[in-house]
Design a protein around this motif. Structure first.
Motif, PDB file in Angstrom:
ATOM      1  N   LEU A 230     171.869 102.495  92.017  1.00  0.00           N
ATOM      2  CA  LEU A 230     170.909 103.028  91.038  1.00  0.00           C
ATOM      3  C   LEU A 230     170.562 104.495  91.277  1.00  0.00           C
ATOM      4  CD1 LEU A 230     168.514  99.962  90.841  1.00  0.00           C
ATOM      5  CD2 LEU A 230     170.171 100.699  89.144  1.00  0.00           C
ATOM      6  N   VAL A 231     171.298 105.122  92.180  1.00  0.00           N
ATOM      7  CA  VAL A 231     170.992 106.512  92.530  1.00  0.00           C
ATOM      8  C   VAL A 231     171.022 107.410  91.295  1.00  0.00           C
ATOM      9  CG1 VAL A 231     171.875 108.538  93.757  1.00  0.00           C
ATOM     10  CG2 VAL A 231     171.673 106.343  94.947  1.00  0.00           C
ATOM     11  N   GLN A 232     172.059 107.300  90.500  1.00  0.00           N
ATOM     12  CA  GLN A 232     172.172 108.186  89.334  1.00  0.00           C
ATOM     13  C   GLN A 232     171.046 107.930  88.335  1.00  0.00           C
ATOM     14  OE1 GLN A 232     173.962 110.779  89.476  1.00  0.00           O
ATOM     15  NE2 GLN A 232     174.909 110.052  91.366  1.00  0.00           N
ATOM     16  N   ASP A 233     170.695 106.677  88.133  1.00  0.00           N
ATOM     17  CA  ASP A 233     169.614 106.347  87.188  1.00  0.00           C
ATOM     18  C   ASP A 233     168.277 106.868  87.685  1.00  0.00           C
ATOM     19  OD1 ASP A 233     171.224 105.031  85.338  1.00  0.00           O
ATOM     20  OD2 ASP A 233     171.084 103.132  86.424  1.00  0.00           O
ATOM     21  N   VAL A 234     168.056 106.769  88.974  1.00  0.00           N
ATOM     22  CA  VAL A 234     166.778 107.224  89.536  1.00  0.00           C
ATOM     23  C   VAL A 234     166.695 108.758  89.493  1.00  0.00           C
ATOM     24  CG1 VAL A 234     165.414 107.335  91.669  1.00  0.00           C
ATOM     25  CG2 VAL A 234     166.397 105.158  90.919  1.00  0.00           C
ATOM     26  N   ILE A 235     167.794 109.418  89.781  1.00  0.00           N
ATOM     27  CA  ILE A 235     167.798 110.882  89.701  1.00  0.00           C
ATOM     28  C   ILE A 235     167.602 111.339  88.258  1.00  0.00           C
ATOM     29  CG2 ILE A 235     169.291 112.917  89.921  1.00  0.00           C
ATOM     30  CD1 ILE A 235     170.320 111.704  92.535  1.00  0.00           C
ATOM     31  N   ALA A 236     168.247 110.655  87.323  1.00  0.00           N
ATOM     32  CA  ALA A 236     168.060 110.999  85.907  1.00  0.00           C
ATOM     33  C   ALA A 236     166.606 110.798  85.506  1.00  0.00           C
ATOM     34  CB  ALA A 236     168.990 110.148  85.037  1.00  0.00           C
ATOM     35  N   SER A 237     165.985 109.748  85.991  1.00  0.00           N
ATOM     36  CA  SER A 237     164.569 109.503  85.695  1.00  0.00           C
ATOM     37  C   SER A 237     163.718 110.666  86.184  1.00  0.00           C
ATOM     38  CB  SER A 237     164.086 108.222  86.386  1.00  0.00           C
ATOM     39  OG  SER A 237     164.837 107.112  85.985  1.00  0.00           O
ATOM     40  N   ALA A 238     163.984 111.113  87.409  1.00  0.00           N
ATOM     41  CA  ALA A 238     163.200 112.212  87.975  1.00  0.00           C
ATOM     42  C   ALA A 238     163.388 113.478  87.166  1.00  0.00           C
ATOM     43  CB  ALA A 238     163.597 112.436  89.433  1.00  0.00           C
ATOM     44  N   LYS A 239     164.615 113.728  86.722  1.00  0.00           N
ATOM     45  CA  LYS A 239     164.882 114.957  85.975  1.00  0.00           C
ATOM     46  C   LYS A 239     164.228 114.938  84.606  1.00  0.00           C
ATOM     47  CE  LYS A 239     168.973 116.548  88.363  1.00  0.00           C
ATOM     48  NZ  LYS A 239     170.425 116.506  88.470  1.00  0.00           N
ATOM     49  N   GLU A 240     164.123 113.770  84.009  1.00  0.00           N
ATOM     50  CA  GLU A 240     163.627 113.698  82.634  1.00  0.00           C
ATOM     51  C   GLU A 240     162.185 113.221  82.524  1.00  0.00           C
ATOM     52  OE1 GLU A 240     166.473 111.806  80.047  1.00  0.00           O
ATOM     53  OE2 GLU A 240     168.109 112.538  81.294  1.00  0.00           O
ATOM     54  N   CYS A 241     161.586 112.852  83.631  1.00  0.00           N
ATOM     55  CA  CYS A 241     160.203 112.359  83.630  1.00  0.00           C
ATOM     56  C   CYS A 241     159.278 113.388  82.974  1.00  0.00           C
ATOM     57  CB  CYS A 241     159.781 112.109  85.075  1.00  0.00           C
ATOM     58  SG  CYS A 241     158.014 111.859  85.291  1.00  0.00           S
ATOM     59  N   PRO A 242     158.594 113.028  81.885  1.00  0.00           N
ATOM     60  CA  PRO A 242     157.738 113.988  81.189  1.00  0.00           C
ATOM     61  C   PRO A 242     156.560 114.463  82.028  1.00  0.00           C
ATOM     62  CG  PRO A 242     158.023 111.964  79.900  1.00  0.00           C
ATOM     63  CD  PRO A 242     158.625 111.713  81.243  1.00  0.00           C
ATOM     64  N   GLY A 243     156.153 113.674  82.996  1.00  0.00           N
ATOM     65  CA  GLY A 243     155.047 114.080  83.851  1.00  0.00           C
ATOM     66  C   GLY A 243     155.485 114.882  85.063  1.00  0.00           C
ATOM     67  N   ASP A 244     156.829 115.026  85.226  1.00  0.00           N
ATOM     68  CA  ASP A 244     157.346 115.728  86.412  1.00  0.00           C
ATOM     69  C   ASP A 244     156.748 115.148  87.687  1.00  0.00           C
ATOM     70  OD1 ASP A 244     159.355 117.478  86.188  1.00  0.00           O
ATOM     71  OD2 ASP A 244     158.124 119.278  85.960  1.00  0.00           O
ATOM     72  N   CYS A 245     156.708 113.842  87.773  1.00  0.00           N
ATOM     73  CA  CYS A 245     155.988 113.234  88.893  1.00  0.00           C
ATOM     74  C   CYS A 245     156.802 112.203  89.659  1.00  0.00           C
ATOM     75  CB  CYS A 245     154.687 112.621  88.391  1.00  0.00           C
ATOM     76  SG  CYS A 245     154.874 111.412  87.086  1.00  0.00           S
ATOM     77  N   ILE A 246     158.130 112.158  89.422  1.00  0.00           N
ATOM     78  CA  ILE A 246     159.002 111.284  90.214  1.00  0.00           C
ATOM     79  C   ILE A 246     159.696 112.143  91.267  1.00  0.00           C
ATOM     80  CG2 ILE A 246     161.012 109.771  90.199  1.00  0.00           C
ATOM     81  CD1 ILE A 246     160.321 109.021  87.342  1.00  0.00           C
ATOM     82  N   HIS A 247     159.515 111.767  92.516  1.00  0.00           N
ATOM     83  CA  HIS A 247     160.075 112.533  93.634  1.00  0.00           C
ATOM     84  C   HIS A 247     161.158 111.697  94.305  1.00  0.00           C
ATOM     85  CE1 HIS A 247     156.642 115.471  93.667  1.00  0.00           C
ATOM     86  NE2 HIS A 247     156.065 114.448  93.057  1.00  0.00           N
ATOM     87  N   VAL A 248     162.395 112.189  94.299  1.00  0.00           N
ATOM     88  CA  VAL A 248     163.496 111.523  94.989  1.00  0.00           C
ATOM     89  C   VAL A 248     163.786 112.318  96.257  1.00  0.00           C
ATOM     90  CG1 VAL A 248     165.866 110.685  94.828  1.00  0.00           C
ATOM     91  CG2 VAL A 248     164.445 110.803  92.757  1.00  0.00           C
TER      92      VAL A 248
END
Ligand code: SF4
Length: 91
Positions: free
Chosen positions: A59-77
């Motif tokens: 799920l690495v790619q999905d999680v990184i994509a989530s962080a990049k597109e998170c509207p709150g800019d609040c996902i840290h990988v």
């Protein structure tokens, strides 16, 4: 990327839109407060501020994509080894 990664969410900035939950429901889930949290391998929500969950290899790619597109800019990988952020607002 084969390096073990972890992910955490800064709930104070989460907009509750659910993009991350759509990308990787195995890792991200809403709590009753309408904000997204990470889950550990046992599907348990980690609600402590700054709590990190391991990112499953598939799920690495999905999680990184989530962080990049998170509207709150609040996902840290981050790298599990040293905590260096590889995707998210501090990368
Ligand atoms: S994508 Fe970001 S802002 Fe949206 S629910 Fe997930 S953590 Fe919150």
């Amino acid at each position: 990327m084969s390096e073990p990664l972890q992910v955490w969410i800064d709930q104070s900035l989460c907009t509750g839109d659910g993009l991350c939950v759509q990308y990787a429901p195995e890792v991200f889930e809403f709590d009753v407060d309408g904000l997204a949290y990470v889950k550990d391998g046992a599907d348990e929500l980690l609600t402590e501020p700054g709590a990190r969950a391991d990112v499953p290899a598939g799920l690495v790619q999905d999680v990184i994509a989530s962080a990049k597109e998170c509207p709150g800019d609040c996902i840290h990988v981050v790298r599990a080894r040293d905590g260096v952020e590889i995707a998210g607002p501090d990368a």
